[in-house]
Design a protein around this motif. Sequence first.
Motif, PDB file in Angstrom:
ATOM      1  N   ALA A 156       0.807  -1.221   0.000  1.00 34.14           N
ATOM      2  CA  ALA A 156       0.000   0.000   0.000  1.00 34.14           C
ATOM      3  C   ALA A 156       0.838   1.267   0.000  1.00 34.14           C
ATOM      4  O   ALA A 156       0.290   2.378   0.024  1.00 34.14           O
ATOM      5  N   THR A 157       2.154   1.159  -0.036  1.00 32.50           N
ATOM      6  CA  THR A 157       3.027   2.336   0.001  1.00 32.50           C
ATOM      7  C   THR A 157       3.856   2.421  -1.266  1.00 32.50           C
ATOM      8  O   THR A 157       4.381   1.410  -1.743  1.00 32.50           O
ATOM      9  N   HIS A 158       3.974   3.630  -1.797  1.00 32.42           N
ATOM     10  CA  HIS A 158       4.715   3.850  -3.045  1.00 32.42           C
ATOM     11  C   HIS A 158       5.476   5.172  -2.956  1.00 32.42           C
ATOM     12  O   HIS A 158       4.982   6.145  -2.377  1.00 32.42           O
ATOM     13  N   VAL A 159       6.651   5.198  -3.549  1.00 31.00           N
ATOM     14  CA  VAL A 159       7.459   6.420  -3.578  1.00 31.00           C
ATOM     15  C   VAL A 159       7.143   7.211  -4.840  1.00 31.00           C
ATOM     16  O   VAL A 159       7.224   6.684  -5.952  1.00 31.00           O
ATOM     17  N   VAL A 160       6.763   8.471  -4.659  1.00 34.29           N
ATOM     18  CA  VAL A 160       6.624   9.416  -5.767  1.00 34.29           C
ATOM     19  C   VAL A 160       7.493  10.619  -5.401  1.00 34.29           C
ATOM     20  O   VAL A 160       7.128  11.407  -4.525  1.00 34.29           O
ATOM     21  N   PRO A 161       8.648  10.769  -6.016  1.00 36.88           N
ATOM     22  CA  PRO A 161       9.598  11.807  -5.609  1.00 36.88           C
ATOM     23  C   PRO A 161       9.152  13.205  -6.012  1.00 36.88           C
ATOM     24  O   PRO A 161       8.176  13.384  -6.752  1.00 36.88           O
ATOM     25  N   GLU A 162       9.871  14.181  -5.520  1.00 38.27           N
ATOM     26  CA  GLU A 162       9.660  15.547  -5.957  1.00 38.27           C
ATOM     27  C   GLU A 162      10.203  15.690  -7.391  1.00 38.27           C
ATOM     28  O   GLU A 162      11.209  15.071  -7.747  1.00 38.27           O
ATOM     29  N   PRO A 163       9.556  16.507  -8.217  1.00 36.52           N
ATOM     30  CA  PRO A 163       9.992  16.635  -9.611  1.00 36.52           C
ATOM     31  C   PRO A 163      10.913  17.833  -9.844  1.00 36.52           C
ATOM     32  O   PRO A 163      10.975  18.763  -9.036  1.00 36.52           O
ATOM     33  N   ILE A 164      11.618  17.797 -10.953  1.00 36.17           N
ATOM     34  CA  ILE A 164      12.393  18.940 -11.429  1.00 36.17           C
ATOM     35  C   ILE A 164      12.081  19.136 -12.914  1.00 36.17           C
ATOM     36  O   ILE A 164      11.466  18.280 -13.550  1.00 36.17           O
ATOM     37  N   ASP A 165      12.529  20.238 -13.446  1.00 39.06           N
ATOM     38  CA  ASP A 165      12.287  20.581 -14.850  1.00 39.06           C
ATOM     39  C   ASP A 165      13.583  20.383 -15.636  1.00 39.06           C
ATOM     40  O   ASP A 165      14.455  21.253 -15.636  1.00 39.06           O
ATOM     41  N   MET A 166      13.715  19.242 -16.277  1.00 38.43           N
ATOM     42  CA  MET A 166      14.943  18.950 -17.013  1.00 38.43           C
ATOM     43  C   MET A 166      15.115  19.852 -18.225  1.00 38.43           C
ATOM     44  O   MET A 166      16.244  20.129 -18.645  1.00 38.43           O
ATOM     45  N   GLU A 167      14.035  20.340 -18.791  1.00 39.17           N
ATOM     46  CA  GLU A 167      14.158  21.274 -19.908  1.00 39.17           C
ATOM     47  C   GLU A 167      14.821  22.564 -19.442  1.00 39.17           C
ATOM     48  O   GLU A 167      15.656  23.137 -20.156  1.00 39.17           O
TER      49      GLU A 167
END
Length: 352
Positions: A156-167
């Motif tokens: 029931a647990t999943h990692v969704v990291p913080e995002p960055i803008d590669m562009e």
Amino acid sequence: MRVALVSMYTPHHEETGATMRMRRTAELLAERDIEVVVLCAKWWDGEVIEFEQNGVTYHRVTDSPASGRFASRVPFVLREVDPDVIQVASFPPSHVTAVKTAARFLRVPVVADWWNRDERGGSRAYRRAAKAPHTVLTPSEMIRTQVREMGASVDATHVVPEPIDMELVRTADIETRADVVYARDLDEHANVESFLLALAELRDKDWDAAIIGDGPERSNAEQTARDLRIDDRVEFLGDLSVDDAVPIMKGAHVFAQTATVEPFATNLLWALACGCVSIVEYQTQSAAHELVEGRERGSLVTSPQELADEIVAARGFEHRMVDDAFDHYDYRHVVDRYESVYETEIDDFGFF
């Protein structure tokens, strides 16, 4: 798809890692033409029940933050909104259980977004909150482990990291302002003193350093730099936008991470994507080590002396300005993860 994000607090009430993550998620989903409604305490002027900003609808549950009143009212507001899936912030934890109760009648799944345990929440309430949702999303494996220790299951647990803008990383200019960079809010957890002590060990070396960030500990950090007699080589830049910080990171060679508390080290991730050789001082309440473990251009240390040694050793690496290995942290990939979780939970809920 209609997503209800339940969070009594928004960045307009208090800027924390949790509220900033909530707003970022809401706006990323809205860019995908997903209908997003944030159920929160009112932060706008006037008597209107809803307020739209950056494609996101903010819907009033209470006129001001009040945990008990919010928990009692949010089920009725959820019924009005009629979402396909509900995502609820983990603080206050009592709201997670209140949302789960309401979701049973609405027959929709509940996803909890768990940034970190807030000291204002009780242990029992957090344990109940960890077990209540169908799925718990965390920014790092460290936080995932904490949630599992409170009773959430592995599945029931999943990692969704913080995002960055590669562009942005690829197209930004390069500003050769400093050889070594530190970036973070300068609060009680910043531990910028470790960074400064490491630099003081390298007085006889040729370097310039920059500290990006502001906060209540800035004046103490500036005094420490003066006491160590390195203030002429350390520039305190204050708060910078990402657009202004990225060129400095692209121009730097080394990034140092020393904070004692970090559910997800976003500034470190930006620096890694900008090609910096990144050195992390290991801390038990920081997930920063997860970003550098096993990477050639990253290392872990346990003291300012080791940090100083690794700064010197970093000269053995070529200078880079972009590292494509971090492309999977780009905004478009991270929002894909949220969508995938929502779709899976909706399908599974409907099946059972």
